[in-house]
Design an enzyme around this catalytic site. Structure first.
Site, short mmCIF file in Angstrom:
data_model
loop_
_atom_site.label_atom_id
_atom_site.label_comp_id
_atom_site.label_asym_id
_atom_site.label_seq_id
_atom_site.Cartn_x
_atom_site.Cartn_y
_atom_site.Cartn_z
CG HIS A 1 -3.86 54.89 58.07
ND1 HIS A 1 -4.09 54.72 56.73
CD2 HIS A 1 -4.15 53.71 58.65
CE1 HIS A 1 -4.53 53.49 56.52
NE2 HIS A 1 -4.57 52.85 57.68
CG HIS B 1 -6.90 50.10 61.35
ND1 HIS B 1 -7.87 49.83 60.42
CD2 HIS B 1 -5.77 50.38 60.66
CE1 HIS B 1 -7.35 49.92 59.20
NE2 HIS B 1 -6.07 50.25 59.32
CG LEU B 2 -9.24 54.19 67.24
CD1 LEU B 2 -10.10 55.43 67.47
CD2 LEU B 2 -8.25 54.02 68.39
NE ARG B 3 -8.53 46.13 64.46
CZ ARG B 3 -8.07 46.18 63.22
NH1 ARG B 3 -8.75 46.77 62.25
NH2 ARG B 3 -6.92 45.64 62.93
CG ASN C 1 -10.61 48.31 58.39
OD1 ASN C 1 -10.55 49.15 59.28
ND2 ASN C 1 -9.64 47.44 58.17
CE LYS D 1 -7.70 52.94 53.28
NZ LYS D 1 -6.96 52.54 54.45
CG HIS E 1 -4.93 49.04 51.26
ND1 HIS E 1 -4.57 48.67 52.53
CD2 HIS E 1 -4.32 48.15 50.42
CE1 HIS E 1 -3.78 47.61 52.47
NE2 HIS E 1 -3.63 47.27 51.21
CG HIS F 1 -0.73 51.68 54.58
ND1 HIS F 1 -0.87 51.32 53.28
CD2 HIS F 1 -1.92 51.45 55.16
CE1 HIS F 1 -2.10 50.87 53.09
NE2 HIS F 1 -2.75 50.95 54.21
CG LEU G 1 -1.63 42.75 53.96
CD1 LEU G 1 -3.03 42.16 53.72
CD2 LEU G 1 -0.68 42.35 52.83
CG ASP H 1 -2.04 50.69 58.76
OD1 ASP H 1 -3.25 50.68 59.07
OD2 ASP H 1 -1.56 49.86 57.96
CG HIS I 1 -5.47 41.93 63.96
ND1 HIS I 1 -6.73 41.80 63.43
CD2 HIS I 1 -4.77 42.68 63.08
CE1 HIS I 1 -6.80 42.44 62.27
NE2 HIS I 1 -5.62 42.99 62.03
CB ALA J 1 -2.60 41.82 57.45
#
Ligand code: DOR
Ligand code: ZN
Length: 360
Positions: free
Chosen positions: A20, A22-24, A48, A106, A143, A181, A226, A254, A258, A270
Site C-alpha cells: 500500500h 502513495h507515490l503521487r 488517488n 481501490k 479504505h 491500514h 487517515l 501507506d 505531502h 492527512a
C-alpha cells in the site's frame, strides 16, 4: 565480538514488498520513488491522483512515469490499482485485469480521505462491479471508514466494519478483500475471524503512535493521517497483530507524502511520509516486541502468499546501527526552499538501517 553478538546485529531477510503506497506524480514522484525502490521490490500504487487513475490508459501511462523515475540499476515493479467510483464500469475493470494492467481496485468511500471526492457514495451502487471482481478474482482494497458527520472520527473504522464490511463479505464471500491500514483492536479481531476471505495491511506509523502524538505541546500535523491514530490500547493490539506471525496481517506502509506547506495549513492534508525509513521503522517495532524472527514473514511472505504471487528471490540486510533521520526530505528538483516533506521519525534516532552493499 563473538559470533552470536555479531548475528544479533545483522538481520538478513527476503526482499520485502509494499502492499500500500502513495507515490503521487511529477516532482514528488521523482523524489519519493528512490527510498521505496531501494528496499522494496514491488509496491501496490494507490490511484488517488487528480484526476484519479480509473482507466486502463491512465494506469499504463502512470506506470510508465513511475518506471521512468526509478533510479537506474534498480528492479522495481509498480502494481497498479483502479480508483472505484459510482460510475466504474465492470467491463473496464475486467479488461484492465485481463490485460495485466489492474492488479486491484481501490474503494474510497466518498470524501473519506485525500482526493476521494470522486469515490464511492454508497457501496450498494457498485454491486455489479463487486460481482465481476469476485468472478474474475480482482482484489478489492478498502479504505474502511464511514464519513457520516454524526460518527466520531475515532469510531469511523469500527462503524465501517459493522455497517459496510460485514454485509459486503456476506454478499461476496469469494471476493478477495484487503482492509487497508487498520487502526483498531476491533479491526484486528475482525480480520482474524474472517481470514482468508479478508486480510489487512498495517502501517509503521500506526505501530508507533497513539493519538496523544498529535497533541504534544501543540497540534502536530505531522502525525495527522487517515484513518486517524487511535488510543494506546489499539496501538498495542496492532503491534501484537503485526508480530503475531498470522498471515492475515502484512506490510503496507501507506506512505503518503505531502509538502510541508500542505500539511501545515488551515486545512492540512492527512498523510505521513514514511518511505524514507519504512523497513527500519518496522524493524524497530519488531525488535522492541522481541519478534525480529517474525519480521520477514510480515514484510516479505504473507503479502505475496495472499495475492498468489511468487516470493522475492533477493535478500536485504538490516544492520543494527543507530542513525539519525533527517528533519527534511528535500525534493530533487527543489527550486524553492519551502518545498520539502517532513519524513516520519524526523530528527529521531532509529536503531536499524538497510545495508546499501549487502544484497544478494
Ligand atoms: O493519511 C492518509 N493519506 N490516508 C489516506 O487514506 C490517503 C493518504 C493520502 O493520499 O494522502
Ligand atoms: Zn493510503
Amino acid at each position: 565480538m563473538d559470533s552470536l553478538a555479531f548475528k544479533k546485529k545483522r538481520l538478513i531477510i527476503r526482499q520485502p514488498d509494499d502492499w500500500h503506497l502513495h507515490l503521487r506524480d511529477g516532482d514528488i514522484l521523482k523524489s519519493v520513488i528512490s527510498p521505496t525502490a531501494r528496499v522494496f521490490h514491488r509496491a501496490v500504487v494507490m490511484p488517488n491522483l487528480v484526476p484519479p487513475i480509473s482507466t486502463i490508459q491512465q494506469a499504463l501511462a502512470y506506470r510508465e512515469r513511475i518506471l521512468e523515475a526509478v533510479p537506474e540499476g534498480i528492479s522495481f515493479s509498480p502494481l497498479m490499482t483502479a480508483y472505484l467510483s459510482d460510475k466504474t464500469s465492470p467491463k473496464i475493470l475486467e479488461e484492465g485485469f485481463t490485460k495485466g494492467v489492474f492488479f486491484a481496485a481501490k474503494l474510497y468511500p466518498q470524501n473519506a480521505t485525500t482526493n476521494s471526492s470522486l469515490g464511492v457514495s454508497d457501496i450498494t451502487k457498485i454491486n455489479s462491479v463487486l460481482e465481476t471482481m469476485e468472478i474474475i478474482g480482482l482484489p478489492l482494497l478498502i479504505h474502511g471508514e464511514v464519513t457520516n458527520s454524526d460518527v466520531d472520527v475515532f469510531d469511523r473504522e469500527a462503524v465501517f466494519i459493522e455497517q459496510h464490511l460485514e454485509p459486503l463479505l456476506n454478499k461476496f464471500p469469494k471476493l478477495k478483500v484487503v482492509l487497508e491500514h487498520i487502526t483498531t483492536e476491533t479491526a484486528v479481531q475482525y480480520v482474524e475471524s474472517k481470514y482468508p476471505a479478508l486480510a489487512a495491511t498495517i502501517t509503521p506509523h500506526h505501530l508507533h503512535l497513539n493519538r496523544n502524538a498529535m497533541f504534544i505541546n501543540g497540534f502536530r500535523s505531522d502525525f495527522y493521517c487517515l484513518p486517524i491514530v487511535k488510543r494506546e490500547k489499539h496501538r498495542v493490539a496492532l503491534r501484537s497483530a503485526a508480530t503475531s506471525g498470522k498471515p492475515c496481517f502484512f506490510l503496507g506502509t501507506d506512505s503518503a507524502p505531502h509538502l510541508r506547506a500542505d500539511k501545515q495549513s488551515s486545512c492540512g492534508c492527512a498523510g505521513i511520509f514514511n518511505a524514507l525509513n519504512a523497513i527500519e521503522s518496522y524493524a524497530q517495532v519488531f525488535d522492541e516486541e522481541g519478534a525480529l524472527d517474525k519480521l520477514e514473514a510480515f514484510s516479505s511472505e504473507f503479502g505475496p502468499k495472499y495475492y498468489g504471487l511468487p516470493l522475492n528471490e533477493q535478500k536485504i540486510t538490516l544492520i543494527k546501527s543507530p542513525h539519525k533521520v533527517p528533519s527534511k526530505f528535500i525534493l530533487q528538483s527543489n527550486q524553492i526552499e519551502s518545498e520539502y516533506i517532513v519524513p516520519f521519525h524526523s530528527g529521531e534516532t532509529l536503531s536499524w538501517r538497510v545495508s546499501e552493499t549487502e544484497r544478494f
